[in-house]
Design an enzyme around this catalytic site. Structure first.
Site, mmCIF file in Angstrom:
data_model
loop_
_atom_site.group_PDB
_atom_site.id
_atom_site.type_symbol
_atom_site.label_atom_id
_atom_site.label_comp_id
_atom_site.label_asym_id
_atom_site.label_seq_id
_atom_site.Cartn_x
_atom_site.Cartn_y
_atom_site.Cartn_z
ATOM 1 N N GLY A 46 -6.276 6.727 -2.382
ATOM 2 C CA GLY A 46 -6.826 5.948 -3.489
ATOM 3 C C GLY A 46 -6.783 6.838 -4.712
ATOM 4 N N GLU A 47 -7.822 6.841 -5.473
ATOM 5 C CA GLU A 47 -7.898 7.707 -6.647
ATOM 6 C C GLU A 47 -9.037 8.694 -6.413
ATOM 7 O OE1 GLU A 47 -5.382 7.382 -8.761
ATOM 8 O OE2 GLU A 47 -6.169 9.249 -9.588
ATOM 9 N N SER A 48 -8.680 9.963 -6.250
ATOM 10 C CA SER A 48 -9.707 10.932 -5.839
ATOM 11 C C SER A 48 -10.850 11.050 -6.853
ATOM 12 C CB SER A 48 -9.083 12.299 -5.570
ATOM 13 O OG SER A 48 -8.261 12.691 -6.627
ATOM 14 N N CYS A 78 -4.013 11.651 1.767
ATOM 15 C CA CYS A 78 -3.708 11.676 0.332
ATOM 16 C C CYS A 78 -4.965 11.960 -0.499
ATOM 17 C CB CYS A 78 -2.995 10.403 -0.067
ATOM 18 S SG CYS A 78 -2.029 10.649 -1.558
ATOM 19 N N HIS A 171 1.038 8.653 3.667
ATOM 20 C CA HIS A 171 0.235 7.501 4.102
ATOM 21 C C HIS A 171 0.700 6.938 5.456
ATOM 22 C CE1 HIS A 171 -2.142 6.738 0.438
ATOM 23 N NE2 HIS A 171 -1.132 7.360 -0.143
ATOM 24 N N GLU A 173 -0.875 5.162 7.443
ATOM 25 C CA GLU A 173 -1.419 3.812 7.650
ATOM 26 C C GLU A 173 -0.527 2.729 7.051
ATOM 27 O OE1 GLU A 173 -2.359 5.865 5.383
ATOM 28 O OE2 GLU A 173 -2.962 4.820 3.547
HETATM 29 N N1 GLN Z 1 -2.825 10.591 -7.113
HETATM 30 C C1 GLN Z 1 -4.036 10.291 -6.411
HETATM 31 C C2 GLN Z 1 -5.128 11.292 -6.742
HETATM 32 O O1 GLN Z 1 -4.881 12.314 -7.263
HETATM 33 C C3 GLN Z 1 -3.809 10.242 -4.902
HETATM 34 C C4 GLN Z 1 -2.857 9.145 -4.582
HETATM 35 C C5 GLN Z 1 -3.028 8.541 -3.229
HETATM 36 O O2 GLN Z 1 -4.060 8.644 -2.578
HETATM 37 N N2 GLN Z 1 -1.995 7.842 -2.822
HETATM 38 O O3 GLN Z 1 -6.248 11.046 -6.457
#
Ligand code: GLN
Length: 193
Positions: A46-48, A78, A171, A173
């Site tokens: 997701g977006e960290s 990720c 990923h 999943e």
């Molecule tokens: N670019 C995202 C981040 O830095 C990570 C991307 C992902 O989880 N697919 O949080």
């Protein structure tokens, strides 16, 4: 066996489907109390930055950190891996700091920021594993006590394990291949030490 999937943001449903296909019970985790009767936890991509903020808003950061330190099995994919790391290239981000690696966010640049490639992951057998990388980080520093499970080019670590903490920058999943999740379940069962 009951596995929680942190469900604050990002790709949750696909992890739950994979766990169910492997015969595990999977449950969404949004509150600290939902961590109570689990055998393992997955922190998805997701977006960290967003997940870090929500984890702190929902008072989940401290209990998850405590579990990780006690040897509880956690699998980060990720952004989930970024959250587990001790050091992150982006200093505005405060990860949980339980996995002794350094990661660089969005490490592949614009041209190649999302791509797929066949990976060799010996612990999963001879057959290649399809790596789906989406604005992926790389692991730039790995200390002793680690199993590097997969490298992209000779020096780019993309999957590691430290005790019961498992992490990959791609990923699994989003594939139809259950082997990576199955490996995590064997860690949970204590079949891998
Ligand atoms: N670019 C995202 C981040 O830095 C990570 C991307 C992902 O989880 N697919 O949080």
């Amino acid at each position: 066996m009951k596995i929680g999937v942190l469900s604050l943001q990002g790709g949750v449903a696909e992890h739950i489907t994979m766990l169910n296909r492997l015969g595990a019970q999977a449950t969404e985790v949004r509150l600290p109390v939902e961590l109570n009767d689990l055998d393992g936890l997955i922190i998805s991509g997701g977006e960290s930055t967003t997940i870090t903020r929500l984890m702190s808003d929902y008072n989940l950061a401290e209990p998850i950190k405590k579990l990780a330190i006690q040897g509880f099995p956690i699998f980060g994919t990720c952004a989930g891996m970024i959250l587990l790391a001790k050091r992150v290239s982006d200093s505005s981000l405060r990860p949980l700091g339980v996995l002794d690696i350094e990661v660089q966010r969005n490490a592949f640049g614009r041209q190649k920021d999302s791509f797929e490639i066949d990976l060799s992951i010996p612990i999963l057998g001879q057959e290649k594993f399809r790596g789906i990388f989406i604005r992926a980080p790389i692991i730039t520093g790995v200390n002793s006590g680690f199993d590097v499970l997969c490298q992209l080019n000779e020096d780019e670590n993309v999957a590691v394990r430290q005790g019961k903490l498992l992490a990959c920058t791609f990923h699994p999943e989003l594939t139809d291949d259950l082997r990576f999740h199955d490996y995590f379940l064997s860690l949970v069962r204590g079949k891998v030490t």
